[in-house]
Design a protein around this motif. Structure first.
Motif, short mmCIF file in Angstrom:
data_model
loop_
_atom_site.label_atom_id
_atom_site.label_comp_id
_atom_site.label_asym_id
_atom_site.label_seq_id
_atom_site.Cartn_x
_atom_site.Cartn_y
_atom_site.Cartn_z
N TYR A 72 23.48 9.52 15.12
CA TYR A 72 22.94 9.72 16.37
C TYR A 72 23.08 8.29 17.20
O TYR A 72 23.17 7.17 16.67
CB TYR A 72 21.45 10.07 16.03
CG TYR A 72 21.38 11.27 15.65
CD1 TYR A 72 21.14 12.45 16.57
CD2 TYR A 72 21.55 11.65 14.14
CE1 TYR A 72 21.33 13.84 16.13
CE2 TYR A 72 21.48 12.94 13.84
CZ TYR A 72 21.34 14.01 14.63
OH TYR A 72 21.27 15.30 14.26
N TYR A 73 23.03 8.65 18.58
CA TYR A 73 23.49 7.41 19.49
C TYR A 73 22.27 7.57 20.51
O TYR A 73 21.53 8.56 20.74
CB TYR A 73 24.74 7.56 20.22
CG TYR A 73 25.80 7.29 19.38
CD1 TYR A 73 26.60 6.28 19.59
CD2 TYR A 73 26.32 7.98 18.40
CE1 TYR A 73 27.69 5.85 18.83
CE2 TYR A 73 27.35 7.66 17.62
CZ TYR A 73 28.06 6.63 17.66
OH TYR A 73 29.12 6.41 17.12
N ILE A 74 21.99 6.33 21.04
CA ILE A 74 21.06 6.04 22.05
C ILE A 74 21.83 5.20 23.12
O ILE A 74 22.58 4.33 22.97
CB ILE A 74 19.60 5.28 21.60
CG1 ILE A 74 18.73 5.19 22.82
CG2 ILE A 74 20.08 4.00 20.94
CD1 ILE A 74 17.47 4.82 22.35
N ALA A 75 21.87 5.57 24.37
CA ALA A 75 22.20 4.93 25.44
C ALA A 75 21.10 4.92 26.72
O ALA A 75 20.31 5.68 27.03
CB ALA A 75 23.71 5.62 26.08
N ILE A 76 21.35 3.93 27.57
CA ILE A 76 20.64 3.71 28.63
C ILE A 76 21.54 3.87 30.08
O ILE A 76 22.49 3.18 30.16
CB ILE A 76 19.81 2.62 28.79
CG1 ILE A 76 18.83 2.90 27.63
CG2 ILE A 76 18.94 2.29 30.19
CD1 ILE A 76 17.64 1.77 27.55
N TYR A 77 21.18 4.78 30.93
CA TYR A 77 21.92 4.91 32.19
C TYR A 77 21.42 4.35 33.15
O TYR A 77 20.11 4.94 33.64
CB TYR A 77 22.56 6.32 32.34
CG TYR A 77 23.38 6.95 31.37
CD1 TYR A 77 24.71 6.90 31.44
CD2 TYR A 77 22.76 7.32 30.10
CE1 TYR A 77 25.39 7.44 30.55
CE2 TYR A 77 23.63 8.01 29.27
CZ TYR A 77 25.00 7.75 29.38
OH TYR A 77 25.71 8.42 28.20
N GLY A 78 21.65 3.36 34.10
CA GLY A 78 20.95 2.89 35.20
C GLY A 78 20.21 1.78 34.59
O GLY A 78 20.22 1.37 33.31
N LYS A 79 19.05 1.19 35.32
CA LYS A 79 18.41 0.14 34.95
C LYS A 79 16.96 0.74 34.88
O LYS A 79 16.46 1.36 35.87
CB LYS A 79 18.42 -0.95 35.86
CG LYS A 79 17.36 -2.09 35.51
CD LYS A 79 17.46 -3.23 36.47
CE LYS A 79 16.48 -4.64 36.09
NZ LYS A 79 15.56 -4.08 35.24
#
Length: 139
Positions: A124-131
């Motif tokens: 499973y992955y976690i990502a953040i788009y933007g600030k």
């Protein structure tokens, strides 16, 4: 319950948790805490621009069939893994967080007991788009 570092109960709210007890500012603060727990290399893998092209890269197909953005939960440990779970718990409803961890547990069962190498809690992955911000869109 299967013992696995990626699906341990990291709940800070017990059964009550989730978005019902959080604010946009607290989700933002938890995102910042998570990011502070990462190395520069991990931050590079975690963060993406918030735009249509980058946010469209999402799939529930097996990892061998579709690319993933972000950090693998299997590559996180200790403080960073706990912070990732705290962020997910705050961003989701209590039922949403419970569902997320149950799905991860089910995949871990398939990996351990059914010999399915395309499944597992570490995939499973976690990502953040933007600030992370209370004033501008991000996810």
């Amino acid at each position: 319950m299967l013992p696995d570092k990626n699906i341990q109960a990291y709940s800070s709210h017990g059964e009550q948790g989730g978005a019902g007890r959080t604010t946009t500012q607290s989700v933002e603060a938890l995102a910042e805490e998570f990011m502070a727990a990462l190395s520069a290399e991990e931050l590079e893998a975690l963060q993406y621009d918030f735009n249509e092209a980058s946010t469209a890269v999402w799939s529930n197909l097996p990892i061998r069939d579709a690319a993933r953005h972000g950090l693998r939960l299997g590559d996180l440990e200790g403080k960073s893994l706990k912070a990732a779970h705290a962020l997910a718990e705050a961003a989701l409803s209590a039922e949403g967080y419970k569902t997320m961890t149950e799905i991860i547990r089910a995949d871990e069962y398939l990996r351990q007991d059914a010999g399915g190498m395309q499944w597992g809690s570490e995939l499973y992955y976690i990502a953040i788009y933007g600030k992370p911000s209370a004033n501008t869109p991000w996810m």
